[in-house]
Design a protein around this motif. Structure first.
Motif, short mmCIF file in Angstrom:
data_model
loop_
_atom_site.label_atom_id
_atom_site.label_comp_id
_atom_site.label_asym_id
_atom_site.label_seq_id
_atom_site.Cartn_x
_atom_site.Cartn_y
_atom_site.Cartn_z
N ARG A 89 -0.05 0.18 -1.09
CA ARG A 89 0.04 1.02 0.11
C ARG A 89 -0.32 2.47 -0.19
NH1 ARG A 89 5.60 -1.54 2.73
NH2 ARG A 89 4.55 -3.20 3.88
N GLU A 104 5.55 10.23 -3.46
CA GLU A 104 6.50 10.82 -2.50
C GLU A 104 6.25 12.31 -2.35
OE1 GLU A 104 10.46 8.00 -2.99
OE2 GLU A 104 10.07 9.52 -4.50
N ASN A 152 4.05 -1.22 -3.05
CA ASN A 152 4.02 0.24 -2.85
C ASN A 152 2.76 0.86 -3.46
OD1 ASN A 152 6.36 0.26 -1.42
ND2 ASN A 152 7.67 0.65 -3.22
#
Lengths: 257, 193
Positions: free
Chosen positions: B69, A156, B66
């Motif tokens: 990806r 992130e 995730n």
């Protein structure tokens, strides 16, 4: 014959540009695959004359040797205004720019017709190369009191920062950062003295080209801005000085207009 | 911009090539599949065609979606293989952009931005005039796929064969046949080579 030069790292000149590097066993040798949709935007308005152009796509990776390579090029966006027409991507060759050692694709195009446009063509390249060990590196410091990144995953956080090496352009005596020529990646995150510190590297930067590193962000408050805190602003890598480190950035709070 | 999604995977050809990295990625897949969406229909239409190939990451687990990806790399380009109009129309046909993705089932798919414009005097699909186009996607994907571990090498000195080697003498040339001489009653006499 006109020559049009496009930068793969600039999304306004090449859309959907992507590349991946595959290790072949020997650390120096790599297979690099490039894909993209180049936008030369060639216009003609004559149904009786064939117009040839040469389009060079700068791929943003510097190499010391191109052992072998194949390229495929095809039409992607064409327009014609009710006349006879020709659209052609006749020939494509993969080569090294002798001055900068940057890999580039040279495409020969022909079009003909009234109101006729070759907006875009697609390309895909597979090249076996030895990469130049050119690199720019540094860190981005983010004060935790401004942005708390402790609870975010590395993926992130890495996705919030984009680091590029941009070619410096001279506009009427003023130097400014132009199109990006190489895209960096964040390789590490640490927490030091109340700061989140992200390490970045930009590999395969072209030689003999004035460059400036830019950091852009997504997901941060509007009044937070990354600024370079250690010189030089203008970086020129050469065969003798192939790497430069310590190009550091820090996040500052700025007054909004 | 509209998104036209095709749920049925497109016709696909692919090969997998084991590679040594960058770690932990260990597979390079080449994928070629037919493009989704259609050229034709409205006179002016800009939309995104979303579709998947039949290529699926081997032993895919949705809990790792995730990770795949974030770490997989896909490089893809669309290539037209057909342009066709029934007459001398004014037209635009374009595949403007492509974004590869990994769907919830580990399949590799693509979102392609398509534009078309035609000035057909309102005659499109009236039974006499038409516009057609078709494209395919060529993609390379660098992935991690679990592979069975190769058998471990023998521990030096502990192999049964190494402790008690069986020595087989070398054998050069064809073995000679033994000639037996018999008398008229079939009784063997002395042999000679």
């Amino acid at each position: 014959m006109a020559t049009i030069i496009l930068q793969a790292a600039d999304s306004s000149q090449v859309s959907g540009a992507s590349s991946l590097e595959v290790s072949l066993g020997s650390p120096a040798e790599q297979l690099i695959i490039f894909s993209g949709i180049a936008a030369p935007e060639i216009n003609v308005d004559d149904a009786d004359e064939f117009v040839d152009n040469e389009v060079i796509v700068k791929l943003g990776v510097s190499v010391s040797a191109l052992e072998s390579g194949v390229s495929e090029v095809a039409l992607a966006s064409i327009e014609n205004d009710e006349s006879r027409f020709v659209f052609a991507t006749n020939m494509s060759t993969l080569e090294i720019d002798a001055e900068t050692a940057e890999l580039q694709l040279r495409v020969h195009t022909t079009i003909c017709g009234e109101g006729t446009k070759l907006h875009r063509f697609s390309y895909q390249i597979v090249a076996k190369v030895s990469k130049v060990a050119s690199q720019i590196s540094g860190v981005i410091r983010i004060p935790q009191m401004m942005v708390d990144l402790v609870n975010k995953t590395e993926e992130e956080v890495f996705a919030m920062f984009r680091v590029t090496a941009n070619r410096i352009q001279n506009d009427g005596g003023f130097e400014r950062a132009g199109a990006p020529v190489a895209i960096g990646k964040i390789v590490g995150r640490t927490f030091v003295d109340g700061n989140t510190v992200l390490e970045y590297i930009i590999d395969g930067c072209p030689f003999n080209t004035p460059l400036r590193v830019l950091v852009t962000t997504t997901g941060l408050a509007e009044d937070l801005e990354p600024r370079q805190v250690r010189p030089p602003l203008k970086i020129v890598l050469t065969k003798f000085v192939p790497t430069v480190g310590g190009i550091d950035f820090e996040i500052f709070r700025v007054a909004l207009p | 911009m509209d998104i036209i999604k095709t749920d049925t995977p497109m016709t696909t050809e692919f090969i997998r090539i084991p590679v040594s990295g960058p770690k932990p990625l260990n597979t390079l897949a080449y994928i070629r599949c037919r493009g989704g969406g259609v050229f034709g229909g409205p006179l002016e239409y800009h939309y995104r065609a979303s579709f998947v190939s039949t290529f699926q990451i081997a032993k895919f687990d949705q809990a790792d979606l995730n990770w795949h990806r974030a770490n997989s790399r896909i490089s893809a380009a669309p290539f037209f293989f057909q342009f066709d109009t029934s007459s001398d129309f004014s037209f635009v046909m374009a595949v403007e952009d492509i974004k590869p993705f990994i769907d919830d089932f580990g399949r590799i798919g693509f979102e392609v931005q398509i534009s078309q414009r035609g000035d057909f005097g309102g005659r499109l699909f009236s039974g006499t005039d038409w516009i057609m186009g078709a494209y395919e996607v060529s993609a390379y994907a660098l992935l991690y796929e679990p592979r069975p571990d190769p058998p471990l090498p023998p521990i030096p000195g502990q192999s049964e064969r190494k402790l008690h080697p069986e020595i087989i003498p070398p054998h050069f040339g064809k073995p000679k046949k033994k000639l037996i001489i018999t008398d008229t009653f079939g009784l063997a006499g002395s042999s000679s080579d």
